[in-house]
Design a protein around this motif. Sequence first.
Motif, PDB file in Angstrom:
ATOM      1  N   SER A   5      -5.973  -0.159   6.385  1.00  0.00           N
ATOM      2  CA  SER A   5      -6.873   0.989   7.086  1.00  0.00           C
ATOM      3  C   SER A   5      -8.280   0.852   6.775  1.00  0.00           C
ATOM      4  N   TYR A  63     -10.128   6.801   6.813  1.00  0.00           N
ATOM      5  CA  TYR A  63      -8.668   6.823   7.259  1.00  0.00           C
ATOM      6  C   TYR A  63      -7.856   8.134   6.445  1.00  0.00           C
ATOM      7  N   SER A  79       0.863  -1.171  -0.028  1.00  0.00           N
ATOM      8  CA  SER A  79      -0.006   0.045  -0.138  1.00  0.00           C
ATOM      9  C   SER A  79       1.042   1.240   0.220  1.00  0.00           C
ATOM     10  N   ARG A  92       6.542   9.285   4.007  1.00  0.00           N
ATOM     11  CA  ARG A  92       6.907   9.428   5.471  1.00  0.00           C
ATOM     12  C   ARG A  92       8.142  10.493   5.807  1.00  0.00           C
ATOM     13  N   HIS A 125      -6.097  12.642  -3.327  1.00  0.00           N
ATOM     14  CA  HIS A 125      -6.098  11.062  -3.176  1.00  0.00           C
ATOM     15  C   HIS A 125      -7.155  10.401  -2.529  1.00  0.00           C
TER      16      HIS A 125
END
Length: 370
Positions: free
Chosen positions: A323, A328, A117, A125, A306
């Motif tokens: 998720s 989420y 994913s 990140r 997104h």
Amino acid sequence: MGTDGPLTYWDYIRVEDLLDLQGGVEDDEVDLANEEVVFITVHQVFELWFKLVLRELRTARDLFCRDVVANQELSGAARSLDRVITILGRATDHFLVMETLSTRDYLAFRDKLTTASGFQSAQMRELEIVLGLDSAERIDAGPAGNWLEMLRNHDGSESWSSRRVLAALNERHSLKEAIERWLARTPIDGVAHDDPDAETKLGEFIANFLQAHAREADSACDVAIAQGGDGVDPQARRLRAEKEKEAVRAFFEPSEEEGGIERARIRCAMMFIETYRELPLLAWPREVLDKLVEAEQAFVLFRQRHARMVERIIGRRTGTGGSSGVDYLDAVAQTYRVFRDLWAIRTLQIRREAAPPLANPDYYGFAHDA
Ligand code: HEM
């Protein structure tokens, strides 16, 4: 690389290597449906954009990590942030290409992804970390584990992805911290941060600003009551003005938990730069602060876009990363913010004519450049 001699386009750009990377788990795109090749390619294009954005953010961050940041270098930081904004804006448009996949097109190969994913995108990140997102603010994706665990190999060992992210977490400063160190040193009304009188003068400046803000809030309230006729409840409107004034006071008098005097100085520097931006030495700092907000806005828009693309393609089903899916993604888009104080001062700013006069505006002429 090719044979000796003048360089070719294909060798310099490594086109052959690049075009060899879209084979998916089969490592061969011949039997893949066009839709799966689109899916892989669009993700790869995004990762390349992320790479460029990370370089620019680190360049800007490193500039503000210096103990002295020369005013003339700020245009370089603004250019880096501009590039970030442009890239993110264009990358967000690429979700249109993804939306050429119908739900069924995607379902045809979705099972191959198993637990893979975008949630595991190390560069995404890193972007958040280099910007300065507080880890405590992160939302867990669900039963699959927390965001750091999701980057490890299935046996729990560190992966390429988790190692990159851990390295980013260990970098000395985020962009937010570097910017705030710089702001904390910004002279307020000509008084340097290490001047023996700095704290007293900061208090005086804040008191003057609070008075100016209170006058603005009261006069806006008077006008609303006078013009509002029966539609405005004067008592409720006055209460609202008092609440606004209280919010500004709380912003400039932060608790020890929020960072006390150091946080007050940073917030005051932001407001000072925004309010007196016409002074020559404040023009570039103001540009940088504005670009930071624009860059963060571009990130938020990326997340929102997104989420809408995901809703269109997979509806409300759970994500491959485990998720809740769109819920989420929407929660993250709504919650994650880095430059909260910069956003906050947009609520607190007052009209230019209402700003308190400065004791020492000449300090911010070009002659005083660092
Ligand atoms: C058919 C296309 C796509 C679908 C259905 C999709 C779906 C999802 C879902 C459901 C999540 C939440 C985590 C999970 O449970 O898996 C997610 C996360 C994510 N996706 Fe996508 N995605 C798609 C395309 C893309 C593309 C093109 C990118 C570009 C890099 C991308 C980047 C990300 C990132 C960075 C996250 C982590 C978000 C966060 O945790 O803040 N996705 N995706």
